[in-house]
Design an enzyme around this catalytic site. Structure first.
Site, short mmCIF file in Angstrom:
data_model
loop_
_atom_site.label_atom_id
_atom_site.label_comp_id
_atom_site.label_asym_id
_atom_site.label_seq_id
_atom_site.Cartn_x
_atom_site.Cartn_y
_atom_site.Cartn_z
N GLY A 85 -4.65 -3.68 -10.34
CA GLY A 85 -4.48 -2.13 -9.74
C GLY A 85 -6.59 -2.13 -9.23
O GLY A 85 -6.99 -3.23 -9.39
N SER A 86 -6.65 -1.11 -10.09
CA SER A 86 -7.78 -0.18 -9.75
C SER A 86 -8.95 -0.52 -11.02
O SER A 86 -8.88 -0.52 -12.04
CB SER A 86 -8.11 1.08 -9.10
OG SER A 86 -7.73 1.70 -10.23
N GLY B 220 -7.63 -0.08 -14.44
CA GLY B 220 -7.68 -0.95 -15.24
C GLY B 220 -8.18 -0.98 -16.83
O GLY B 220 -7.87 -1.13 -18.07
N GLU C 155 -6.05 -7.66 -13.34
CA GLU C 155 -6.48 -8.18 -12.33
C GLU C 155 -6.75 -6.87 -11.42
O GLU C 155 -6.04 -6.06 -10.92
CB GLU C 155 -5.30 -9.27 -11.61
CG GLU C 155 -6.52 -9.62 -9.99
CD GLU C 155 -5.37 -10.85 -9.56
OE1 GLU C 155 -5.54 -10.62 -8.40
OE2 GLU C 155 -5.27 -11.82 -10.10
N CYS D 19 -6.43 -7.93 -2.36
CA CYS D 19 -7.29 -8.06 -3.62
C CYS D 19 -8.33 -9.13 -3.22
O CYS D 19 -10.07 -8.49 -3.52
CB CYS D 19 -6.71 -8.00 -4.58
SG CYS D 19 -5.92 -6.78 -5.79
#
Length: 490
Positions: free
Chosen positions: A235-236, A240, A257, A291
């Site tokens: 995610g963001s 994170g 990630e 991503c």
């Protein structure tokens, strides 16, 4: 209106929380599903169910766990069309593209599970232990390294690839003997719920895989739970950091990630038209909601004019529409908030002097659409060059040399991946030094099941893929065994 529920211990349960969340089709702006957001109590029950199921699951042979995961993968493959349509309805991905990604996710699940068959869950190392008496016989002692499953783990997935992200994380975790609580994004939970249902119908034992639906508060309850020993989060960057803080505080693991601002460097010697078409695909596919989308393009001045013309032409072939229509190439963005981010980045660039070569304006139609957009004349004061856009925008910078392109590609707080197009062996060697987790050369995406990497900088932490995924999913213990001393034995 479909009503979704949590899946805990092999049963569907309505959450005890009171907040109702709607799932909106981004092509029509109409809600088609809803669920109650899970509370800390729901998370407690899911973790307890996973904990109760874990010893028996871990006691199965590795081969049996792999067999059950293969059965689930085969069931998913048989429902690929259905899952692709669900993804389209919840986040806009065209069905044809979604079907391809589901097939890839199935293959990835099988490959990841198969790696358990050769992973060294137990191995012996020989030699005298530290502190052994001089002249001791190494043959009379050994050390076994045994890798144990962690126990209860959690997977928190983003909205852009709900099927791919769930399956990509689960293979090593489950094959290693862990049980899992999945918390999908509240924007795209429908396909994840179906995946869990298919797992149950494929014979995965109750409690091995659990699902809790909810928003960021539900996610926080998962990451802060004392019995969750690893959180695999995608995610963001901001979210994170919160996950890493929560797991670190209680000395649990996290694999993160996070965001990307991936660069592509185009060298002078390549075919500008073919490369521009490849870059268009890497920048615009899934409406740029990947991503590792190409979000910064650095092209050598020797081929820049032809490359930009070809990229602009390619952008105009990405027809906008509902992903249920086979003719659609570019579906909608996931919601109004994401489209506003893309529009804000483009408007900021134009205000600061960038030129729009294609796209650049919200179409007048229902749905959260934004066209494939090409910008030139960009610089590093612009949001579109420094922040993750996550939309179908390709900002192009002309550079005087390949070295300048690499230098500018490396000048980012992100470090997820990068792509380089060149036919120069020295330039290929130089590209390998980019501070990112993955470098693709002359092809965007790719890599076999043995690939492993770790994101750099703000793009995350924790190596993943191949053996690294199993290392993260297990805890090594050393068992030192010395031959019994006859004197002691008496």
């Amino acid at each position: 209106m479909e009503t979704l529920q949590n899946f805990i211990g092999g049963r569907w349960e309505e959450a005890v929380g009171e907040d109702v969340v709607a799932v909106v089709n981004p092509a029509t702006e109409e809600a088609f599903a809803q669920f109650r957001a899970g509370s800390a109590d729901d998370v407690d029950r899911a973790v307890a169910a996973a904990g109760a199921a874990q010893p028996e699951w871990a006691a199965l042979t590795v081969a049996r766990r792999v067999e059950l995961l293969h059965a689930w993968a085969d069931t998913i493959a048989a429902h690929a069309d259905e899952l692709a349509e669900l993804e389209c309805r919840e986040m806009g991905k065209p069905v044809g593209i979604g079907r391809t990604f589901v097939a890839g996710a199935v293959a990835g699940l099988k490959a990841a599970a198969d790696q358990a068959l050769t992973y060294p869950f137990s191995e012996t190392v020989t030699g005298p232990a530290s502190g052994s008496e001089a002249g001791s016989d190494p043959a009379r002692e050994r050390t076994d390294i045994v890798r144990h499953p962690l126990g209860v783990t959690a997977v928190i997935t983003p909205w852009n690839f709900p099927v791919v992200m769930v399956l990509g994380a689960l293979g090593p975790l489950l094959a290693a003997g862990n049980t899992v609580v999945v918390k999908p994004s509240e924007r795209s939970p429908v396909s994840s719920a179906r995946l869990v249902e298919l797992a149950a119908s494929s014979g995965l034992p109750a409690g091995v895989l659990n699902l809790v639906l909810g928003d960021s508060r539900t996610g926080a309850a998962v990451t802060e739970h004392q019995e969750v020993r690893l959180v695999h989060f995608t995610g963001s960057v901001g979210a994170g950091r919160a996950v890493g803080t929560a797991t670190g505080r209680r000395l649990a693991r996290s694999v993160l990630e996070l965001g990307g601002k991936d660069a592509v460097v185009v060298d002078a010697g390549v075919d500008p038209v073919a490369t521009a078409q490849a870059v268009a695909f890497g920048a615009f596919i899934n409406t740029g909601q990947i991503c590792t989308s190409m979000e910064r393009v650095y092209v050598h001045e020797g081929i820049a004019d032809e490359f930009i013309r070809a990229l602009t032409t390619a952008a105009r072939t990405f027809t906008i529409g509902d992903g249920l229509d086979p003719a659609t190439v570019l579906g909608p963005l996931v919601d109004a908030r994401q489209r506003d981010t893309v529009r804000r980045h483009v408007d900021d660039a134009v205000h600061k002097g960038a030129t729009v070569r294609a796209g650049g304006a919200v179409p007048e139609r229902p749905g959260y659409f934004y066209p494939a957009t090409v910008l030139t004349g960009v610089d590093d004061t612009m949001l579109v060059m420094t922040e993750e856009t996550f939309g179908p925008v390709a900002p192009v910078t002309v550079v005087s040399s390949f070295e300048e392109g690499l230098t500018r590609a490396a000048a980012s707080r992100y470090g997820l991946a990068a792509t380089v197009y060149t036919d120069d062996p020295d330039h290929i060697a130089a590209a390998a030094r980019l501070p990112v987790g993955v470098v693709w050369v002359n092809q965007w995406q790719g890599g076999g099941p043995e690939r492993l990497y770790e994101p750099a900088r703000d793009s995350g932490m924790g190596a993943t893929g191949a053996r690294a995924a199993y290392d993260a999913a297990t805890r090594p213990a050393a068992v030192h065994i010395a031959a019994a001393d006859p004197a002691v034995a008496r």
